[in-house]
Design a protein around this motif. Structure first.
Motif, PDB file in Angstrom:
ATOM      1  N   ASN A 133       2.668   1.719  -3.255  1.00  0.00           N
ATOM      2  CA  ASN A 133       1.740   2.156  -4.310  1.00  0.00           C
ATOM      3  C   ASN A 133       1.521   3.657  -4.255  1.00  0.00           C
ATOM      4  OD1 ASN A 133       0.903   0.214  -6.075  1.00  0.00           O
ATOM      5  ND2 ASN A 133      -0.799  -0.518  -4.830  1.00  0.00           N
ATOM      6  N   VAL A 134       1.270   4.162  -3.054  1.00  0.00           N
ATOM      7  CA  VAL A 134       0.978   5.590  -2.911  1.00  0.00           C
ATOM      8  C   VAL A 134       2.225   6.408  -3.229  1.00  0.00           C
ATOM      9  CG1 VAL A 134       0.294   7.417  -1.314  1.00  0.00           C
ATOM     10  CG2 VAL A 134      -0.836   5.182  -1.202  1.00  0.00           C
ATOM     11  N   LYS A 135       3.334   6.049  -2.618  1.00  0.00           N
ATOM     12  CA  LYS A 135       4.564   6.812  -2.842  1.00  0.00           C
ATOM     13  C   LYS A 135       5.016   6.705  -4.297  1.00  0.00           C
ATOM     14  CE  LYS A 135       6.626   6.617   1.783  1.00  0.00           C
ATOM     15  NZ  LYS A 135       7.668   5.957   2.595  1.00  0.00           N
ATOM     16  N   GLY A 143       3.239   6.107  -6.942  1.00  0.00           N
ATOM     17  CA  GLY A 143       2.347   6.846  -7.829  1.00  0.00           C
ATOM     18  C   GLY A 143       2.638   8.332  -7.786  1.00  0.00           C
ATOM     19  N   PHE A 144       3.020   8.821  -6.621  1.00  0.00           N
ATOM     20  CA  PHE A 144       3.303  10.249  -6.455  1.00  0.00           C
ATOM     21  C   PHE A 144       4.688  10.597  -7.004  1.00  0.00           C
ATOM     22  CE2 PHE A 144       4.891  13.724  -3.646  1.00  0.00           C
ATOM     23  CZ  PHE A 144       4.077  14.727  -4.157  1.00  0.00           C
ATOM     24  N   MET A 146       0.835  -1.204   0.000  1.00  0.00           N
ATOM     25  CA  MET A 146       0.000   0.000   0.000  1.00  0.00           C
ATOM     26  C   MET A 146       0.872   1.257   0.000  1.00  0.00           C
ATOM     27  SD  MET A 146      -0.993   2.409   2.550  1.00  0.00           S
ATOM     28  CE  MET A 146      -1.244   1.626   4.132  1.00  0.00           C
ATOM     29  N   GLU A 147       1.842   1.280   0.888  1.00  0.00           N
ATOM     30  CA  GLU A 147       2.698   2.470   0.998  1.00  0.00           C
ATOM     31  C   GLU A 147       3.494   2.678  -0.288  1.00  0.00           C
ATOM     32  OE1 GLU A 147       4.880   2.589   4.643  1.00  0.00           O
ATOM     33  OE2 GLU A 147       6.185   4.223   3.951  1.00  0.00           O
TER      34      GLU A 147
END
Lengths: 554, 256
Positions: free
Chosen positions: B244-246, B248-249, B241-242
């Motif tokens: 994916n978010v990082k 993507g950013f 999850m982490e």
């Protein structure tokens, strides 16, 4: 989990033991066990004689699956003592659901400051409280279909447009003191003192006009007519109230009054979503759910406000948009019903809220971090899954993965937002639960490919690129990349509403929109969403927009 | 250095069983024998003895355009024969069907060639060339991957996976495709997967005991291993999850 929801479920199933994994099937009388299905069969038998074409035949076992092989349980509307059948929750069968959508679709909000400045600077008119009252009187004539500039116009039967009106609101109390009270949405009267003060500051000294075009207008066309109807009729009112004439000046003024400070509630949906005009549910950002819902004004309890908002979100996006516009016919009524029935989500949410208060010392106390997101989401998800394990009767009631995902995703969005007061933390948690937790715990998804949306949105979570993402409050079904589905549309409001509820904010996305929906003259009471829908299930809700005045014999 | 495939994280028995399911080298225990004729009747796509319907001539008779992928990929027998694509769908009870939809999907991709599959909450659809389908379905029904009471073959009206079990421990089926023969202790199908009656009764074996099913379960929960105790799984999902978010950013933020 509190016992109330389990007691309710035992009651509606007529069973004593919620923990047994065994039961009997095929002995409930099929479709006959449902009061509504029995009614529908009778109605359809009469109809076939009148219309000469067969229609509904729910009593036929050979039309597909025989209905009612398992127990068909009724539903209590959470927060009320109203019991209904699933059929009563379909948007076609429930006048309150329809009116809720109509009241949103028929709302046109626009600022008047630029129009007034045009009047004073460009045209040389004087704008005073008296002229504003005069304008409002005329506008309330034109908005329901009265003519002002030409004598030979066909006017509208006022009984057909009886729920149309124009009001104004502002945070400027010097002005409100001089406005005719029948035309004023008075922030002080609609909200507790602290919230009213915050809203007045948010709205500021600007003057906003809140137009409710008649319900029949959006039922005859759609939400796209609202801006046009309001713009045309209000401009005619300006022309009359301020005796406006001329060509180019009038054109400039019309453009200004119609469009320059218009507050778009819903953007036109882009073609892949099914193109619709402004103001339709598919274009409305999720955080407006928390502004439409006025339960925070009625109760100081952020959890209650959150739950009422989630119910509203369900009716707006699932019943009205997904079922009404995207699918048609039947649809996901039962799945969405878990959001507002039998007290189940209420108790799950309370467990998570209490856990957050104990762990972090209150709402909006934890600094946003991936650790907090993980922490809260794991607790929320595992608690729910364990309760399903503990009570097979509850699991049978929530018999589909989509049903359970409605519950889990709401809690995934709510939990981190309650803990941090930060909607982005909630949004990440929301997609974390949907993308990973239920799937790896039970090895089950929701409906097909449901979680692909969550994986996509995790990667887009922090993105501000228009094709990918937005601030959580501004996201809605209409953002692109196809990164949405019925569950995401229905429950994504959770993270924005919870974040602002946790912070005790007076509004979620717009103070003006918040105030616009506080008007007690609206047919649908946005302070008591679930109670209104419950009245709809009992056929006790009186909607607007019918054609009664022009039916035979009237 | 050769890397060792992890397959699935966790040291508990659920994780261990998941690794077994997902290991393409696992030889599953055969618990029952279903005659080919009965299997064909259950699937309901053709009559026993009927030739396969073709959607194109056998590949050997076709002149295909040059394509390096064709050199790399050996066609399955069904593809080589030009079979139409057909389906089988299994519904898995939450009460410890030996496989669950998500792990079925992952297993299908790892174990079977030429399949298209999709996971729902209670069921897993597999679409594949017809003779390949029959081959794969035989393993899915005859081995420990199938329990007659908690796993069902359903092409339509699939719900029931999260319903309570009936008096005989069978998963609910609104179409009543099967019944439990108490005298023989066997589950008997009288309809095919599309719930169309078939003119013979097809036994698919005896249900395994609750204890056996729980001990082989791949579901975390109060009956097996508590979700909260599967710490390694959640460590991995949390990292994903982490990342994916990082990622993507800003991909530079992701730890390597």
């Amino acid at each position: 989990m509190e016992k109330k929801s389990i007691d309710i479920i035992k009651e509606i199933f007529g069973e004593e033991d919620a923990e047994s994994k065994h039961t009997s099937f095929y002995e409930f009388g099929g479709w006959r066990q449902s009061r509504r299905k029995r009614e529908y069969v009778e109605i359809a038998r009469d109809l076939v004689k009148k219309r000469g074409v067969t229609g509904y035949q729910g009593d036929r076992d050979d039309m597909g699956v025989p209905l009612g092989q398992r127990f068909i349980e009724p539903y209590y509307i959470s927060g009320t003592d109203i019991l209904c059948d699933a059929e009563d929750l379909h948007q076609i069968n429930n006048a309150a659901i329809q009116q809720m959508g109509d009241d949103i679709k028929r709302t046109a909000i626009s600022g008047l400051d630029m129009a007034h400045r045009m009047l004073e600077v460009r045209i040389g008119a004087t704008v005073t409280p008296e002229t504003i009252n005069r304008y409002l009187e005329v506008a309330n004539h034109t908005i329901v279909g009265g003519a002002v500039a030409q004598e030979h116009m066909a006017e509208i039967n006022p009984a057909m447009t009886r729920d149309g009106y124009v009001k104004i609101t502002t945070g400027n109390e010097d002005l409100t003191d001089h406005i005719d009270k029948q035309y004023l949405i008075d922030i002080n009267m609609e909200y507790p003192e602290d919230q009213a003060d915050a809203l007045k500051e948010g709205v500021g000294s600007s003057l906003y006009q809140v137009v409710r075009v008649p319900t029949i207008a959006v039922r005859n066309a759609d939400g796209g007519i609202t801006h046009r109807w309001a713009a045309n009729q209000c401009t005619l009112a300006f022309i009359t109230a301020y005796a406006l004439g001329g060509g180019s000046v009038l054109a400039d003024f019309s453009l200004t009054s119609k469009h320059m400070q218009y507050v778009t509630l819903g953007t036109p949906t882009y073609p892949r979503r099914g193109p619709r005009g402004r103001g339709e549910p598919g274009g409305i950002p999720y955080a407006y759910v928390g502004d439409f819902c006025q339960a925070d004004a009625a109760t100081g309890d952020p959890l209650r406000y959150f739950l009422e908002s989630m119910a509203l979100s369900n009716f707006l996006y699932l019943n009205l948009w997904v079922n009404g516009y995207v699918i048609g016919g039947i649809g996901g009524v039962n799945a969405g019903a878990v959001i507002f029935t039998n007290n189940v989500l209420d108790e799950f949410a309370k467990h998570v809220a209490d856990w957050i208060i104990e762990r972090y010392g209150g709402f909006a106390r934890a600094k946003p971090s991936f650790d907090v997101i993980r922490d809260v989401c794991h607790e929320a998800c595992f608690h729910v899954l364990e309760e399903y394990n503990r009570y097979p009767l509850l699991l049978e009631h929530h018999w589909g993965g989509a049903i359970r995902m409605f519950v889990l995703s709401i809690l995934g969005g709510m939990g981190p937002s309650f803990a941090t007061g930060h909607s982005l933390a909630g949004m990440i948690g929301y997609h974390y639960v949907g993308g990973y937790l239920m799937k790896e715990a039970w090895g089950r998804g929701s409906f097909g490919s449901q979680d692909s949306v969550d994986h996509l949105n995790l990667a887009y979570a922090a993105s501000m690129v228009p094709d990918e993402g937005l601030l959580p409050e501004l996201r809605g079904p209409n953002i692109s990349s196809d990164s949405t589905n019925a569950i995401v549309m229905t429950t994504s409001a959770s993270y924005s509403v919870a974040a602002h509820a946790a912070r005790k904010d007076a509004w979620c996305l717009s103070p003006v929109v918040k105030v616009a929906f506080s008007d007690s003259k609206l047919p649908f009471d946005f302070k008591h969403v679930r109670a209104e829908i419950a009245r709809g299930t009992q056929h006790e809700f009186m909607p607007e927009g019918d054609r009664d005045p022009i039916k035979p014999g009237r | 250095m050769a890397e060792k495939l992890n397959i699935y994280p966790g040291a508990d028995r659920v994780a261990e069983r998941r690794r077994t399911i997902l290991d393409k080298n696992t030889k599953f225990r055969e618990l029952r024998e279903i005659p080919d004729e009965d299997l064909i009747l259950l699937l309901g796509h053709r009559n026993p003895g009927e030739r396969y319907t073709s959607v194109h001539p056998p590949l050997d008779e076709l002149k295909e355009p040059a394509d390096p992928i064709r050199e790399l990929i050996e066609p399955t027998p069904g593809a080589r024969g030009g079979d139409r694509i057909r389906y089988v769908q299994f519904t898995d009870s939450v009460y410890h069907s030996p496989v669950t939809p998500v792990f079925r999907g992952r297993m299908y991709h790892i174990r079977y060639r030429g399949v298209d599959t999709i996971s729902y909450s209670g069921r897993e659809l597999m679409e594949v060339r017809e003779r390949d389908l029959e081959l794969y379905t035989k393993e899915l029904i005859e081995t420990e991957l199938f329990d007659p009471a908690r796993t069902a073959i359903r092409g339509i009206t699939v719900h029931g996976s999260a319903m309570r079990l009936d008096e005989d421990g069978l998963m609910f089926d609104a179409r009543r495709r099967y019944m439990y023969d108490r005298e023989k202790g066997l589950v008997i199908y009288t309809k095919n997967q599309m719930a169309i009656p078939i003119d013979k009764s097809i036994p698919v074996g005896s249900p395994r005991s609750d204890e056996e099913l729980k001990s082989d379960s791949i579901i975390y929960g109060l009956d097996t291993v508590r979700c909260r105790d599967a710490e390694e799984v959640w460590e991995v999902t949390g990292k994903l999850m982490e990342a994916n978010v990082k990622g993507g950013f800003n991909p530079g933020l992701v730890e390597r």
